[in-house]
Design an enzyme around this catalytic site. Structure first.
Site: not given
Ligand code: ITT
Length: 193
Positions: A68, A149
């Site tokens: 996460d 992201g």
């Molecule tokens: P999973 O839970 O299925 O792994 P998710 O996209 O929902 O995927 P997260 O709950 O960890 O992942 O959400 C984190 C959010 O933060 C993600 O949707 C992106 O918008 C942002 N994020 C995560 N990693 C990032 C990165 O390396 N660079 C920029 N934004 C990022």
């Protein structure tokens, strides 16, 4: 060694796959026949990482990792934080989230922020955590076309380009996810020698 990566985010899969050395194979959720959302309903990043890995472990009894990630912005009291994926609402796009951050940050002089990734690994019924943090600044407009992201609005300290301007090689060397993954790799290597 094979590990299932419990994520529906294809960007995370490609970043971690690029960092893992030969001999470590990441299997996707579709490889194990799972489709659908994995709940992440906890108030902290660590608990959400753990919830995601346990969700798959409980059903498939396989070695599994999940992570996460949150973007924590000082001037917004740590938001979007654990809500980074859905800051602009359920089922919103990366673009919607970036727009919301830029608008909340209008006029703010403190631009300090950090990305934090916590990986939960369940290996042979034991759980381990690995964390990576990168401090940086939120800029006032999007720059760069790479990454995903919040990458186009985040410049890590000691660099003068956003994550979205960096080569994938550089992001995969210095990012929050890379730092957590490097710790995971050291651990796995120590377990497999
Ligand atoms: P999973 O839970 O299925 O792994 P998710 O996209 O929902 O995927 P997260 O709950 O960890 O992942 O959400 C984190 C959010 O933060 C993600 O949707 C992106 O918008 C942002 N994020 C995560 N990693 C990032 C990165 O390396 N660079 C920029 N934004 C990022």
């Amino acid at each position: 060694m094979e590990l299932v990566f419990a994520t529906n985010n294809k960007h995370k899969i490609s970043e971690i796959t690029a960092i893992l050395p030969k001999g470590f194979i990441l299997k996707s959720l579709s490889d194990i026949g799972f489709s659908g959302d994995i709940p992440e309903t906890n108030p902290t990043i660590k608990e959400n990482a753990s919830q995601k890995s346990h969700f798959i472990y409980d059903r498939y009894k396989t070695n599994v990792l999940a992570e996460d990630t949150g973007l924590e912005i000082e001037a917004l009291n740590g938001a979007p934080g654990v809500y980074s994926a859905r800051y602009a609402g359920e089922h919103c796009s990366f673009e919607d989230n970036v727009k919301k951050v830029l608008s909340e940050m209008e006029g703010k002089t403190n631009r300090n922020a950090r990305f934090i990734t916590i990986i939960s690994l369940i290996l042979f019924d034991n759980e381990y955590f690995f964390q990576g943090i990168v401090n940086g600044k939120i800029i006032d407009k999007k720059i760069g076309g790479g990454g995903f992201g919040y990458d186009p609005i985040f410049i890590p300290n000691r660099y003068n380009e956003t994550y979205a301007q960096m080569s994938t090689e550089l992001k995969n060397k210095i990012s929050h996810r890379a730092l957590a993954t490097q710790k995971l790799i050291e651990f796995l290597k120590s377990r497999t020698i």
